[in-house]
Design an enzyme around this catalytic site. Structure first.
Site, PDB file in Angstrom:
ATOM      1  N   GLU A  61       0.869  -1.298   0.090  1.00 24.48           N
ATOM      2  CA  GLU A  61      -0.155   0.218  -0.155  1.00 24.48           C
ATOM      3  C   GLU A  61       0.981   1.461   0.013  1.00 24.48           C
ATOM      4  O   GLU A  61       0.417   2.304  -0.662  1.00 24.48           O
ATOM      5  CB  GLU A  61      -1.074  -0.124   1.212  1.00 24.48           C
ATOM      6  CG  GLU A  61      -2.126  -1.081   1.132  1.00 24.48           C
ATOM      7  CD  GLU A  61      -2.786  -1.227   2.467  1.00 24.48           C
ATOM      8  OE1 GLU A  61      -2.294  -1.567   3.307  1.00 24.48           O
ATOM      9  OE2 GLU A  61      -4.000  -1.191   2.118  1.00 24.48           O
ATOM     10  N   GLU A  99      -4.114  -9.396   4.196  1.00 24.96           N
ATOM     11  CA  GLU A  99      -5.123  -8.937   5.208  1.00 24.96           C
ATOM     12  C   GLU A  99      -6.198  -9.911   5.365  1.00 24.96           C
ATOM     13  O   GLU A  99      -6.434 -10.338   6.569  1.00 24.96           O
ATOM     14  CB  GLU A  99      -5.667  -7.534   5.206  1.00 24.96           C
ATOM     15  CG  GLU A  99      -4.582  -6.575   5.217  1.00 24.96           C
ATOM     16  CD  GLU A  99      -3.558  -6.112   4.095  1.00 24.96           C
ATOM     17  OE1 GLU A  99      -3.542  -7.154   3.297  1.00 24.96           O
ATOM     18  OE2 GLU A  99      -2.721  -5.386   3.957  1.00 24.96           O
TER      19      GLU A  99
END
Ligand code: NAI
Length: 698
Positions: A105, A125
């Site tokens: 990210e 995640e």
């Protein structure tokens, strides 16, 4: 340790430096942010390169900070990415080795990305019950296309950088750099230094030619696969938002969804399992830097069911094994089974032919103890009889080289007694594998009273090497797992006596999430095993009361799948459990003989009695010091007994229910005249924690 700053001519290089994987902890974020400010303020700097030191670009969030306020302290990851987005000079991410989660990210907040080949790229995640929370669901579809991005986000598995660079129209990587990554990145940064406007991922569009149909299809597929986990479906929703909403609105949606998932029991359970797995290898009184013994060569005694499976684990890890048996036929049978298992894998395309041959080349056999005398470790898997174990260990003591580790795979015998047959009890340890030993993840490492710390440390490290989840257990009857399952089986028996059928009990606990109910499990493992244990128990522990239905079943020769009949009937060659009228009749007869009037028992009661019997015995195991922490018990049940992962293990489940409520339920069970009131007295540890509003797991 955090992040370093360096000038390469007119390019500033900011390097994440937080071993082992440059987790984005508070100090790292602060220093990284300061580096960006410094580069922007320096008129001599025309562009920035961000990279990672050592073995990773970044593995993402710092797991040590997970759930703590530090994780959100400014600059938090979102703020850091905004800082990059707003940079007035071009920022190039130079990613290599590991670029995952928050690390990926962060790179998506940069204007450009260059990658070393072989970089593992992932947003994992979902494996912790979450969706990416720092823009991953909004930015990845913008650079990789909706379908590739969603696949990655829903699965969470790493994909190689060079593979992603092949995705048509992709904008994830501007270049794959062979050779010196940093040098290449700096040169690239210089080449784009004058480019304006700066390309930002947020300004791209995520599009799909037929979004409604695609997302409906994706949602249905994911729901069918993910069953009990909410996160995968939320990944679909979030990626859909990247297509259908403006970037900033999509970011808000992602954030809200992330925070809501964080509070779900499924997410808590997955995070618990993640940390429990890591915690299992930490033993309170064995320092992490304890030196380990070298294990380059292994001996396995007994080439039966367990010996063969155990051997395969080591061959798979590249460690040569010599199997020892009493007779050549037994050796031949053992080797043939190993071959058959490998060949099945080759046929299914799971194992390459040359790998199979490499593994078989590591295997040798012998009928003579001299053939294993120079092994660094030997694992015994002979018949479960103390007399047989005694002979084997006395011989091992005579022949094995000094310092060799002597391990027993016993499942029920006293390891300290086995150790006492040698003059080197410090070198003796239990390695309790689960069947099939080449498949099951769990390895209970049994620590004897005299087992040396370095022996324990060595076997724990070896467990990791053969890809097992190794959990330490003290010496007691059944160790952690089987000591608890005995109580669970006892409850299953009482439930039959009181009015249930095997099918009803199995269905209820399978609906709760167990892979298999107690009766289907018994049929698979062989009901005769429990029968033998109960017979032994009668002489050892007269206070332990059992339903005798299981004995009646075994007296009929119904041992399970291997005899074609057990609690259920089985069609020849098939494993489907077919309810048996004969068994139901047998149970009813026994119930009548006991004078019990059958009653309708709810699924809730079935699940409560089965699961809380594990919990109460688990609490006693903790009190006795057999397990050093509740999370170890959870790991045993998650990896060895099919306990549903999304419930986090029995102790975690009890915590989620609230220990006060668990104790209340036990009081109700104790009042049942057909149950075992003494067993249902809450273990003192449980009673204490409940009274203090505490939990088993911190
Ligand atoms: P098995 O009966 O399949 O194999 C035992 C093998 O040991 C036989 O091939 C036999 O010929 C050999 N053997 C017996 N005495 C010997 C001796 N003195 N020297 C050399 N070889 C000898 O038994 P299994 O199921 O593999 O069990 C082995 C051990 O593993 C037992 O201690 C058992 O309690 C334990 N165990 C078994 C599990 C299971 O599910 N079968 C699970 C966990 C532990």
């Amino acid at each position: 340790m955090g992040a370093s700053y360096q000038l390469r001519g007119d390019v500033a290089v900011i390097t994440l430096d937080n071993p082992p994987v440059n987790g984005l902890g508070f100090d790292t974020r602060r220093e990284f942010s300061a580096g960006v400010d410094r580069a922007l303020a320096d008129p001599a700097v025309v562009a920035l390169v961000v990279t990672g030191a050592g073995k990773a670009f970044s593995g993402g969030a710092d797991i040590k900070e997970f759930g703590s306020p530090k994780a959100l302290a400014e600059p938090n990851l979102l703020s850091l990415i905004r800082q990059l987005d707003d940079s007035t000079k071009p920022v190039v991410a130079a990613v290599h080795s590991v670029c995952m989660g928050g690390g990926l990210e962060l790179s998506l907040g940069c204007h450009y990305r260059v990658a070393a080949p072989g970089t593992n790229v992932a947003l994992p995640e979902v494996k912790l019950g979450l969706i990416p929370g720092a823009g991953g669901t909004q930015r990845l579809p913008r650079v990789l296309g909706v379908e590739t991005a969603l696949n990655m986000i829903v699965k969470g598995d790493p994909v190689k950088s060079e593979q992603l660079a092949q995705v048509p129209g992709q904008k994830l990587f501007d270049r794959i750099i062979e050779g010196d990554l940093l040098e290449g990145a700096v040169a690239f940064a210089r080449s784009v230094a004058a480019q304006r406007p700066l390309p930002r991922v947020r300004d791209l569009k995520a599009t799909h030619p037929n979004p409604d149909a695609y997302f409906e299809f994706a949602r249905n597929t994911v729901k069918a696969m993910a069953k009990n986990f909410p996160a995968p479906a939320k990944c679909v929703d979030a990626v859909e938002a990247s297509v259908k909403r403006r970037f900033d609105d999509g970011m808000v949606y992602e954030r809200e969804t992330f925070l809501a998932l964080m509070l779900t029991p499924e997410c808590k359970a997955l995070r618990h399992a993640f940390f429990a797995e890591r915690a299992a290898s930490k033993i309170p009184d064995v320092p992490e830097d304890t030196p380990v013994r070298k294990i380059a060569k292994l001996g396995v005694i007994g080439a039966g069911t367990m010996g063969g499976g155990i051997t395969m684990n080591f061959l798979n890890a590249g460690i040569p094994v010599t199997m020892l048996e009493m007779k050549q036929e037994a050796l031949d049978r053992g080797v043939a089974t190993i071959r058959k298992n490998y060949e099945a894998q080759v046929k299914k395309g799971k194992l390459k032919q040359e790998k199979y041959e490499e593994r078989m080349a590591l295997l040798s056999t012998t009928l003579d103890y001299n053939g294993i005398a120079d092994a660094d470790m030997v694992i015994e898997a002979v018949f479960e009889e103390m007399g047989v174990k005694e002979k084997v260990f006395r011989t091992l003591d005579e022949v094995m080289k000094p310092g060799a580790i002597l391990a027993s795979n016993t499942s029920t015998l006293d390891l300290d007694k086995i150790a006492s047959f040698t003059k080197r009890p410090q070198d003796v340890i239990g390695t309790h594998f689960f069947s099939p030993a080449n498949v099951m993840k769990l390895l209970e490492v049994v620590r004897g009273a005299k087992t040396a710390k370095d022996v324990l440390a060595t076997v724990m490290a070896l467990g990791k090497k053969i890809k097992k989840t190794a959990v330490v257990s003290g010496v007691c009857d059944g160790f952690i797992g089987n000591r608890m399952i005995e109580q669970y089986s006892r409850q299953a028996g009482f439930l039959l006596d009181e009015g249930c059928t095997p099918q009803q009990v199995d269905k209820a606990i399978e609906k709760f999430g167990f892979a298999m109910g107690p009766f289907r499990m018994g049929d698979l493992a062989g009901n005769d095993i429990g029968w033998a244990i109960r017979k032994r128990r009668k002489s050892e522990r007269a206070d332990m009361r059992y339903s005798e239905t299981a004995d009646r079943l075994c007296e009929l020769g119904r041992f399970g799948q291997k005899t074609g009949a057990g609690w259920y009937d089985y069609a020849a060659g098939k494993r489907d459990a077919i309810p048996s009228a004969l068994v139901v009749e047998m149970i009813e007869k026994h119930r009548e003989a006991l004078g019990i009037a059958p009653r309708k028992i709810s699924d809730e009661e079935i699940v409560g009695r089965l699961v809380y019997s594990l919990v109460n015995e688990g609490a006693r195991i903790l009190e006795d010091g057999i397990a050093s922490k509740a999370s170890d018990i959870d790991m045993v049940y998650l990896t060895g007994y099919g306990f549903p992962l999304w419930r986090g293990g029995p102790m975690c489940y009890a915590d989620t229910q609230g220990l006060f409520n668990v104790v209340q339920a036990m009081k109700r069970f104790a009042a049942n005249p057909h149950d075992d009131a003494a067993f249902w007295q809450p273990a003192p540890l449980l009673a204490k924690l409940a009274a203090e509003s505490k939990t088993f797991n911190p």
